[in-house]
Design a protein around this motif. Structure first.
Motif, PDB file in Angstrom:
ATOM      1  N   ASN B 104      16.380  23.224 -19.407  1.00 54.99           N
ATOM      2  CA  ASN B 104      16.831  23.170 -20.808  1.00 54.99           C
ATOM      3  C   ASN B 104      16.157  22.064 -21.597  1.00 54.99           C
ATOM      4  O   ASN B 104      15.730  22.268 -22.730  1.00 54.99           O
ATOM      5  CB  ASN B 104      18.340  22.951 -20.875  1.00 54.99           C
ATOM      6  CG  ASN B 104      19.113  24.238 -20.646  1.00 54.99           C
ATOM      7  OD1 ASN B 104      18.705  25.291 -21.134  1.00 54.99           O
ATOM      8  ND2 ASN B 104      20.196  24.167 -19.914  1.00 54.99           N
ATOM      9  N   LEU B 105      16.051  20.875 -20.979  1.00 55.34           N
ATOM     10  CA  LEU B 105      15.451  19.766 -21.708  1.00 55.34           C
ATOM     11  C   LEU B 105      13.972  20.046 -21.975  1.00 55.34           C
ATOM     12  O   LEU B 105      13.487  19.855 -23.087  1.00 55.34           O
ATOM     13  CB  LEU B 105      15.618  18.452 -20.928  1.00 55.34           C
ATOM     14  CG  LEU B 105      15.013  17.228 -21.599  1.00 55.34           C
ATOM     15  CD1 LEU B 105      15.620  16.993 -22.981  1.00 55.34           C
ATOM     16  CD2 LEU B 105      15.205  15.993 -20.719  1.00 55.34           C
ATOM     17  N   ARG B 107      12.491  22.919 -22.239  1.00 50.68           N
ATOM     18  CA  ARG B 107      12.386  23.944 -23.293  1.00 50.68           C
ATOM     19  C   ARG B 107      12.636  23.336 -24.672  1.00 50.68           C
ATOM     20  O   ARG B 107      11.978  23.680 -25.650  1.00 50.68           O
ATOM     21  CB  ARG B 107      13.413  25.056 -23.048  1.00 50.68           C
ATOM     22  CG  ARG B 107      13.011  25.997 -21.951  1.00 50.68           C
ATOM     23  CD  ARG B 107      14.188  26.823 -21.457  1.00 50.68           C
ATOM     24  NE  ARG B 107      13.826  27.457 -20.204  1.00 50.68           N
ATOM     25  CZ  ARG B 107      13.314  28.683 -20.126  1.00 50.68           C
ATOM     26  NH1 ARG B 107      13.172  29.423 -21.209  1.00 50.68           N
ATOM     27  NH2 ARG B 107      12.963  29.182 -18.962  1.00 50.68           N
ATOM     28  N   ALA B 108      13.629  22.458 -24.733  1.00 50.31           N
ATOM     29  CA  ALA B 108      13.920  21.797 -26.010  1.00 50.31           C
ATOM     30  C   ALA B 108      12.702  21.000 -26.473  1.00 50.31           C
ATOM     31  O   ALA B 108      12.343  21.016 -27.650  1.00 50.31           O
ATOM     32  CB  ALA B 108      15.130  20.878 -25.868  1.00 50.31           C
ATOM     33  N   TYR B 112      10.309  21.198 -29.829  1.00 50.56           N
ATOM     34  CA  TYR B 112      10.606  20.055 -30.697  1.00 50.56           C
ATOM     35  C   TYR B 112       9.511  19.875 -31.742  1.00 50.56           C
ATOM     36  O   TYR B 112       8.364  19.554 -31.416  1.00 50.56           O
ATOM     37  CB  TYR B 112      10.731  18.795 -29.834  1.00 50.56           C
ATOM     38  CG  TYR B 112      11.154  17.557 -30.584  1.00 50.56           C
ATOM     39  CD1 TYR B 112      12.432  17.445 -31.117  1.00 50.56           C
ATOM     40  CD2 TYR B 112      10.278  16.496 -30.744  1.00 50.56           C
ATOM     41  CE1 TYR B 112      12.818  16.304 -31.786  1.00 50.56           C
ATOM     42  CE2 TYR B 112      10.651  15.346 -31.420  1.00 50.56           C
ATOM     43  CZ  TYR B 112      11.920  15.259 -31.942  1.00 50.56           C
ATOM     44  OH  TYR B 112      12.294  14.120 -32.613  1.00 50.56           O
ATOM     45  N   VAL B 161       4.856  14.203 -19.924  1.00 48.65           N
ATOM     46  CA  VAL B 161       6.280  14.088 -20.213  1.00 48.65           C
ATOM     47  C   VAL B 161       7.031  14.601 -18.991  1.00 48.65           C
ATOM     48  O   VAL B 161       6.774  15.725 -18.541  1.00 48.65           O
ATOM     49  CB  VAL B 161       6.667  14.901 -21.470  1.00 48.65           C
ATOM     50  CG1 VAL B 161       8.170  14.892 -21.671  1.00 48.65           C
ATOM     51  CG2 VAL B 161       5.955  14.358 -22.704  1.00 48.65           C
ATOM     52  N   LEU B 185       6.045   9.646 -20.535  1.00 48.32           N
ATOM     53  CA  LEU B 185       7.342   9.566 -21.198  1.00 48.32           C
ATOM     54  C   LEU B 185       8.356  10.194 -20.252  1.00 48.32           C
ATOM     55  O   LEU B 185       8.266  11.385 -19.946  1.00 48.32           O
ATOM     56  CB  LEU B 185       7.292  10.334 -22.525  1.00 48.32           C
ATOM     57  CG  LEU B 185       8.468  10.182 -23.480  1.00 48.32           C
ATOM     58  CD1 LEU B 185       8.571   8.748 -23.998  1.00 48.32           C
ATOM     59  CD2 LEU B 185       8.318  11.140 -24.665  1.00 48.32           C
ATOM     60  N   PHE B 187      12.075  11.271 -19.151  1.00 49.10           N
ATOM     61  CA  PHE B 187      13.422  11.591 -19.614  1.00 49.10           C
ATOM     62  C   PHE B 187      14.455  11.552 -18.500  1.00 49.10           C
ATOM     63  O   PHE B 187      15.646  11.670 -18.773  1.00 49.10           O
ATOM     64  CB  PHE B 187      13.455  12.982 -20.264  1.00 49.10           C
ATOM     65  CG  PHE B 187      12.914  12.987 -21.652  1.00 49.10           C
ATOM     66  CD1 PHE B 187      13.743  12.742 -22.728  1.00 49.10           C
ATOM     67  CD2 PHE B 187      11.569  13.210 -21.891  1.00 49.10           C
ATOM     68  CE1 PHE B 187      13.256  12.725 -24.015  1.00 49.10           C
ATOM     69  CE2 PHE B 187      11.066  13.195 -23.178  1.00 49.10           C
ATOM     70  CZ  PHE B 187      11.914  12.950 -24.249  1.00 49.10           C
ATOM     71  N   PRO B 189      16.988  10.013 -15.992  1.00 43.35           N
ATOM     72  CA  PRO B 189      17.697   8.730 -16.086  1.00 43.35           C
ATOM     73  C   PRO B 189      17.516   7.868 -14.834  1.00 43.35           C
ATOM     74  O   PRO B 189      18.483   7.396 -14.241  1.00 43.35           O
ATOM     75  CB  PRO B 189      19.158   9.136 -16.306  1.00 43.35           C
ATOM     76  CG  PRO B 189      19.278  10.519 -15.771  1.00 43.35           C
ATOM     77  CD  PRO B 189      17.917  11.149 -15.808  1.00 43.35           C
ATOM     78  N   VAL B 203      13.087   7.376 -21.702  1.00 43.75           N
ATOM     79  CA  VAL B 203      14.049   7.758 -22.733  1.00 43.75           C
ATOM     80  C   VAL B 203      15.348   8.035 -22.017  1.00 43.75           C
ATOM     81  O   VAL B 203      15.486   9.047 -21.341  1.00 43.75           O
ATOM     82  CB  VAL B 203      13.605   9.024 -23.484  1.00 43.75           C
ATOM     83  CG1 VAL B 203      14.606   9.357 -24.579  1.00 43.75           C
ATOM     84  CG2 VAL B 203      12.217   8.855 -24.065  1.00 43.75           C
ATOM     85  N   ASP B 204      16.269   7.086 -22.089  1.00 42.74           N
ATOM     86  CA  ASP B 204      17.549   7.258 -21.426  1.00 42.74           C
ATOM     87  C   ASP B 204      18.576   7.511 -22.518  1.00 42.74           C
ATOM     88  O   ASP B 204      18.954   6.616 -23.258  1.00 42.74           O
ATOM     89  CB  ASP B 204      17.885   6.004 -20.618  1.00 42.74           C
ATOM     90  CG  ASP B 204      19.160   6.188 -19.817  1.00 42.74           C
ATOM     91  OD1 ASP B 204      20.100   6.845 -20.322  1.00 42.74           O
ATOM     92  OD2 ASP B 204      19.221   5.675 -18.700  1.00 42.74           O
ATOM     93  N   LEU B 205      19.000   8.762 -22.597  1.00 38.62           N
ATOM     94  CA  LEU B 205      19.840   9.148 -23.736  1.00 38.62           C
ATOM     95  C   LEU B 205      21.197   8.464 -23.681  1.00 38.62           C
ATOM     96  O   LEU B 205      21.808   8.215 -24.728  1.00 38.62           O
ATOM     97  CB  LEU B 205      19.965  10.664 -23.785  1.00 38.62           C
ATOM     98  CG  LEU B 205      18.601  11.380 -23.885  1.00 38.62           C
ATOM     99  CD1 LEU B 205      18.780  12.886 -23.799  1.00 38.62           C
ATOM    100  CD2 LEU B 205      17.867  11.012 -25.163  1.00 38.62           C
TER     101      LEU B 205
END
Lengths: 223, 223
Positions: B104-105, B107-108, B112, B161, B185, B187, B189, B203-205
């Motif tokens: 999902n991430l 694909r997002a 983007y 990424v 980059l 994503f 965690p 990138v830790d949301l």
């Protein structure tokens, strides 16, 4: 080291705290949790820093914004420092979260393990697409955005995550503000205007990539 | 204002540059592009700051890390400053990007708009799931991760990424490094270890959400 005006333990800082310091608090907290899982009771600023690639001075200076946490000859008590950092970050509280927008990004966020691991519980999702309304994604119910007020009240929602296209971001944020949300995490690559008292953090993924290209071309990390 | 050791225009900074400064460069660039679209030729530090909610002193101090850009009585020439900031950020170059992980991430991220708007072109995606290999998502072909070396060479891929689960992030990063990627980059965690010379931005949301709760509980924005 204590030039950052220390205050009593876990007190409010006197002045503005650099964003990088707040980010590092999150990293310290994560590392402490790891250490506690491995039955460690205490840790020195040197060891905590070394595990994360920071100097001991950096660790002490960051924490000194918020108080005195160490003990001479002992270092930090892991449990105590974890509790203090959670209090500083506000994650000693429950923050029920509403997600607006269940496109690919919204779905990714619903499945993102990092949120629930850190105590952020997305309790409801909202969209306008009739195909998804009423469904559950990753166990989270998707509601029509018109139900926001009712669902937010029932679930005591305090934070909102905006994962809609740029053109809809401001409207989504305003709806969240109207139901009393205190803070908004905005993933749309636009700036949203909020009334005073409502906090926003924008996550602009292209800016993260620009940080990366900056550090590649400058051969140095931003600090 | 010029305590930050100015150098010749768009030169390399002398020392480490705070991350927040680099982030603001991205915002200045974005605002300048907006102004140029509206046929503006020049802008003062005061106007540029005001449009973004910063003081003029902040704008001047940030830019002074990299050189002298303004003209007395004129301000900044928008085109010239845009070009300089792009050079500083490294976005005057092409950065073909590989994405690893099309859950999902992933694909997002493929959809983007913020990346392509800013000159980052994801040219290929990689996964291990036979159901997606060979398909196109948002116009981007998905390859088996074993084809990374070949596809990276053909497409001169420079950035990666990582959008895979935490347990796979280190292995994905190592594969990217092995094919010569200069920056990653991440994503997932988790912290990934990279050899010297390869840059990473995580990138830790959840950290972004912690920034938000910090600013809600402290009633102040991190600076």
């Amino acid at each position: 080291m204590d030039d950052a005006k220390p205050k009593s333990a876990a007190g409010e800082p006197d002045g503005p705290v650099p964003k990088a310091v707040v980010s590092r608090l999150s990293l310290y907290l994560r590392q402490l949790q790891q250490e506690v899982r491995e039955d460690r009771q205490t840790i020195s600023s040197k060891d905590l820093g070394a595990l994360l690639g920071f100097t001991d001075a950096q660790v002490r200076k960051d924490l000194a914004y918020f108080g005195h946490f160490g003990y001479p000859g002992i270092g930090y008590r892991c449990d105590e420092l974890m509790t203090a950092i959670k209090k500083i970050l506000g994650t000693d509280q429950q923050w029920p979260v509403a997600l607006v927008g269940v496109g690919n990004l919204g779905r990714a966020l619903l499945g993102y393990k990092g949120f629930s691991q850190r105590g952020f519980r997305i309790v409801a999702a909202f969209d306008m697409d009739p195909h998804v309304i009423g469904s559950e994604i990753e166990g989270i119910r998707v509601y029509h955005i018109d139900s926001l007020s009712e669902v937010a009240r029932e679930n005591r929602i305090r934070l909102g995550v905006v994962a809609v296209p740029s053109a809809s971001a401001q409207a989504a944020a305003e709806k969240l503000v109207a139901v009393g949300v205190e803070g908004i995490l905005n993933f749309a690559p636009v700036t949203i205007s909020l009334p005073p008292g409502v906090r926003a953090v924008g996550v602009d993924l292209a800016i993260e990539l620009e940080q990366l290209t900056f550090s590649v071309v400058s051969r140095g990390e931003p600090t």
